[in-house]
Design an enzyme around this catalytic site. Structure first.
Site, mmCIF file in Angstrom:
data_model
loop_
_atom_site.group_PDB
_atom_site.id
_atom_site.type_symbol
_atom_site.label_atom_id
_atom_site.label_comp_id
_atom_site.label_asym_id
_atom_site.label_seq_id
_atom_site.Cartn_x
_atom_site.Cartn_y
_atom_site.Cartn_z
ATOM 1 N N ARG A 250 0.843 -1.200 0.000
ATOM 2 C CA ARG A 250 0.000 0.000 0.000
ATOM 3 C C ARG A 250 0.877 1.247 0.000
ATOM 4 N NH1 ARG A 250 -2.970 0.799 5.063
ATOM 5 N NH2 ARG A 250 -1.710 2.670 5.094
ATOM 6 N N HIS A 254 -4.341 4.464 4.161
ATOM 7 C CA HIS A 254 -5.495 3.565 4.087
ATOM 8 C C HIS A 254 -6.715 4.304 3.517
ATOM 9 C CE1 HIS A 254 -8.627 0.772 5.327
ATOM 10 N NE2 HIS A 254 -9.214 1.766 5.960
ATOM 11 N N TYR A 263 3.366 4.311 11.244
ATOM 12 C CA TYR A 263 3.619 2.876 11.149
ATOM 13 C C TYR A 263 4.234 2.378 9.838
ATOM 14 C CZ TYR A 263 -0.866 2.901 8.598
ATOM 15 O OH TYR A 263 -1.858 3.150 7.693
HETATM 16 C C1 LIG Z 1 -16.088 -6.246 10.353
HETATM 17 C C2 LIG Z 1 -15.208 -5.029 10.366
HETATM 18 N N1 LIG Z 1 -14.245 -4.904 11.310
HETATM 19 C C3 LIG Z 1 -13.447 -3.828 11.320
HETATM 20 C C4 LIG Z 1 -13.603 -2.835 10.396
HETATM 21 C C5 LIG Z 1 -12.693 -1.605 10.406
HETATM 22 N N2 LIG Z 1 -11.781 -1.650 9.250
HETATM 23 C C6 LIG Z 1 -11.994 -0.860 8.178
HETATM 24 S S1 LIG Z 1 -10.855 -1.098 6.984
HETATM 25 C C7 LIG Z 1 -10.040 -2.259 7.893
HETATM 26 C C8 LIG Z 1 -8.782 -2.926 7.350
HETATM 27 C C9 LIG Z 1 -9.049 -3.996 6.339
HETATM 28 O O1 LIG Z 1 -7.842 -4.390 5.754
HETATM 29 P P1 LIG Z 1 -7.770 -5.313 4.497
HETATM 30 O O2 LIG Z 1 -8.793 -6.390 4.576
HETATM 31 O O3 LIG Z 1 -6.368 -5.716 4.319
HETATM 32 O O4 LIG Z 1 -8.224 -4.358 3.290
HETATM 33 P P2 LIG Z 1 -7.503 -3.028 2.730
HETATM 34 O O5 LIG Z 1 -8.118 -1.879 3.467
HETATM 35 O O6 LIG Z 1 -6.059 -3.127 2.968
HETATM 36 O O7 LIG Z 1 -7.853 -2.998 1.278
HETATM 37 C C10 LIG Z 1 -10.667 -2.446 9.125
HETATM 38 C C11 LIG Z 1 -10.192 -3.367 10.159
HETATM 39 C C12 LIG Z 1 -14.624 -2.993 9.425
HETATM 40 N N3 LIG Z 1 -14.823 -2.081 8.450
HETATM 41 N N4 LIG Z 1 -15.400 -4.094 9.423
#
Ligand SMILES: Cc1ncc(C[n+]2csc(CCOP(=O)(O)OP(=O)(O)O)c2C)c(N)n1
Ligand SMILES: [Mg+2]
Length: 343
Positions: A250, A254, A263
């Protein structure tokens, strides 16, 4: 049952190996480029619109475009796409107006489309919840004897969720025509992959479900296309689901609400930026004499025009009625809502 053959942790590549992909002529190669530029332009403009207060919090997908365009180009119109927030603009590749996606990020009800109009499901923000949705739709297609498959996008963090497990297992047991496409950008907000799993590679999870896995360079649009096409062909032929791990890093925050300075590994970010996916494909096309300055400018201007029209259209839409928030939420609104807000 699927087994991992030795060497499958190696990333599949096309661009860096200087090879071609069978079945892609000049027209398809340039279509793929148009899609990359449309997504890149959408993303870069959206960041500006956010800074100008014209859209809300936005999940940046800069340098994820190769995964998105490469995978979608391996599908046919009848195949369904299940996006997460990271693939919010994927509908653009199916003819969805930019204004619709911008509405979504403006929190406007006009940002909710009928999934059957584009075979693109709603954007899922709850992590991994789209995986069982996609498995169900794919299984349904099989039960009805319909042609086509489903492709679901999710992140590395999503592979730790129960919903991912349920969807992957169901798809495998039912041999549903599903492509599980994991965008492994190595971060779940500030949680690194090393804190997410003890698996050596996410692709190893495929074996646990009894499905084949492919590991691919997520910055190589042609390798992503080739890997997805293989998975789609298997799904269509009744071979069930495939897990694709597309590996990248990335290179942006985010989302607009995140400050990764606390981080992230900035040397790694800089390296990724130097090798970002649109430039890599441009160099490949130029080496083959398929792209020059004139054509590049024309394609980039077309995409900018789509965005200019999109934001103008989104901002011209009347403000929604705030009571709509409750419209489909309650059969009987609770008393405090009836007396206060709705009263
Ligand atoms: C069920 C749930 N838990 C926590 C969150 C908070 N949250 C939003 S984005 C994220 C990270 C997800 O990371 P990843 O699956 O690697 O996807 P990326 O954002 O890197 O594309 C989290 C934990 C959420 N949206 N839904
Ligand atoms: Mg991630």
């Amino acid at each position: 049952m699927a087994r991992l053959a030795e060497g499958e942790h190696e990333l599949r590549r096309v661009i860096d190996e200087g090879r071609d992909v069978d079945g892609l002529g000049e027209r398809e190669l340039l279509e793929l480029y148009r899609s990359l530029i449309l997504l890149r332009t959408y993303d870069e403009r959206s960041l500006v619109y956010h800074r100008q207060g014209r859209i809300g919090t936005y999940a940046i997908f800069w340098n994820h475009e190769a995964m998105q365009a490469g995978a979608v180009h391996a599908l046919e119109e009848q195949d369904w796409i299940f996006p997460s927030y990271r693939e919010s603009a994927i509908g653009l590749l199916r003819g969805m107006p930019a204004a619709t996606v911008l509405h979504w990020w403006r929190g406007h009800p006009a940002g909710w489309w009928n999934p059957a109009d584009y075979n693109v499901a709603s954007i899922c923000v709850p992590i991994a919840t789209q995986v069982p949705h996609a498995a169900g739709l794919a299984w349904g297609k099989k039960l009805r004897g319909e042609d086509g498959c489903a492709l679901v996008f999710f992140g590395d963090g999503a592979t730790s969720e129960g919903a991912f497990h349920e969807g992957a297992n169901l798809a495998a047991v039912m041999q549903a025509p599903l492509v599980l496409f994991c965008n492994n950008n190595q971060w779940a907000i500030s949680t690194p992959l090393s804190a997410q799993t003890r698996a050596e590679a996410l692709v190893d999870k495929a074996a646990g479900y009894g499905m084949p896995g492919i590991r691919v360079d997520g910055g190589d649009v042609l390798a992503v296309f080739e890997a997805t096409r293989e998975a789609v062909e298997r799904a269509r032929a009744g071979g069930g689901p495939t897990f694709i791990e597309a590996v990248t890093y990335r290179a942006a925050p985010h989302a607009t609400a995140d400050d990764p300075r606390a981080y992230i590994d900035f040397d790694r970010v800089e390296e990724e930026k130097r090798n970002e996916c649109v430039g890599r494909y441009e160099r490949w096309l130029r080496d083959r004499g398929l792209l020059d300055d004139l054509l590049e400018t024309e394609i980039r201007n077309e995409a900018l025009e789509v965005m200019r029209r999109g934001i103008a259209q989104a901002e011209a839409e009347p403000e929604p009625d705030p009571e709509l928030v409750f419209d489909n939420a309650y059969v009987l609104p609770p008393p405090n809502l009836r007396e206060g807000w709705l009263g």
